[in-house]
Design an enzyme around this catalytic site. Structure first.
Site, short mmCIF file in Angstrom:
data_model
loop_
_atom_site.label_atom_id
_atom_site.label_comp_id
_atom_site.label_asym_id
_atom_site.label_seq_id
_atom_site.Cartn_x
_atom_site.Cartn_y
_atom_site.Cartn_z
N GLU A 1 0.63 -3.31 -3.92
CA GLU A 1 -0.49 -4.00 -3.28
C GLU A 1 -1.84 -3.54 -3.83
OE1 GLU A 1 -2.38 -5.04 1.15
OE2 GLU A 1 -1.00 -3.35 0.93
N LYS B 1 1.86 -7.76 -3.38
CA LYS B 1 1.07 -8.21 -2.23
C LYS B 1 -0.38 -8.30 -2.69
CE LYS B 1 0.02 -7.38 2.64
NZ LYS B 1 0.49 -6.84 3.92
#
Length: 294
Positions: free
Chosen positions: A176, A213
């Site tokens: 992420e 993400k």
């Protein structure tokens, strides 16, 4: 790692719920839920209250595998129980939802326009415990604020180095590198990030799979090449501070991108709601995020 869980995450219809607010963000999460700071006097009481909130969400009839593929947990949530079962087992066995674990220790100071992760000194130990608790994958967050090639490379290098350690332990990492939605260079950041991610993905072995993400991009479908990459299980989007409605509208136009929202999932929930009111609000949020994801 269960093949059925891998298949569900890769090809299932729905989204991933983020229930992983940790020490720093927990007071804000509780405040948004209507629990003020004077309701607890120490960290232990604070975490008891946030576990009560998460338990209420997870046990709600609205929170089910019809629309939710997975849920990301905070480490303390993984180690606590819901109705006598560890949270990961409750999610998997009672709800049919795949459990993930947030493993990062927060953000380091800003350097070169980015915030890398703080060192994760006990990662091997945490991953062992995660496997005992039947966790499928992990999540770790960095933040990009400026279109600085050196900074963005440093973030992605660190994410993939840690990701390989997680893969070696038998779990699937969610990488992420969040681009700050308020960055004046957001579009440039995303272009640099995409190239850096592709370079790293192209160097993975056939048995090394990751999830990504990412912040919902400014340029629609710029992440299509990442979504279609053979080493990528799934690309999910964070809400990044956007309201549910705005995040959903932005998500809808990006093909193949599904939600992994935190604040946008729980923004209308309140500790003082009756169970009926609470479940209705949660169902409404889940339905809207699901529709945007599919």
């Amino acid at each position: 790692m269960q093949k059925s869980q891998f298949e569900k995450i890769k090809n299932g219809k729905g989204f991933i719920a983020a229930l992983d607010q940790s020490g720093g963000s927990t007071p804000n999460a509780l405040a948004a839920y209507g629990v003020s700071k004077d309701a607890y006097s120490n960290e232990g009481e604070m975490f008891d209250l946030v576990h009560e909130m998460r338990t209420r969400i997870i046990t709600s009839p609205a929170f089910n595998s019809d629309k939710i593929l997975g849920a990301i947990l905070f480490e303390q949530t993984m180690d606590r129980k819901i109705e006598g079962m560890y949270t990961g087992d409750y999610l998997a066995e009672k709800k049919g939802i795949v459990p993930f674990l947030k493993v990062d220790k927060g953000l380091a100071e800003e350097s070169n326009g980015v915030q890398r992760m703080k060192p994760i000194d006990d990662l091997d130990e945490t991953l062992e415990r995660a496997k005992e608790r039947h966790i499928f994958g992990t999540k770790m967050r960095s933040v990009i604020k400026e279109a600085n090639p050196e900074g963005i490379k440093a973030v992605v290098d660190q994410q993939f180095k840690t990701g390989k350690q997680i893969i070696a332990a038998g779990l699937v990492p969610i990488i992420e590198p969040e681009v700050d939605i308020n960055s004046p260079e957001k579009e440039k950041c995303e272009a640099l990030l995409k190239d850096e991610l592709l370079d790293h993905l192209n160097h993975l072995q056939e048995n090394e799979n990751v999830m990504l993400k990412l912040t919902i991009p400014t340029i629609t479908n710029i992440y299509k090449s990442l979504i279609n990459h053979p080493r990528v299980v799934r690309v999910v989007a964070l809400s990044g501070g956007y309201s549910t409605d705005v995040a959903n509208e932005k998500l809808k136009v990006n093909d193949g991108l599904i939600a992994s929202f935190s604040r946008a999932l729980s923004q209308d929930l309140n500790v003082n709601q009756t169970d009926t009111e609470f479940n209705e609000k949660l169902a409404k949020a889940i339905d809207s995020i699901y529709d945007a994801s599919v």
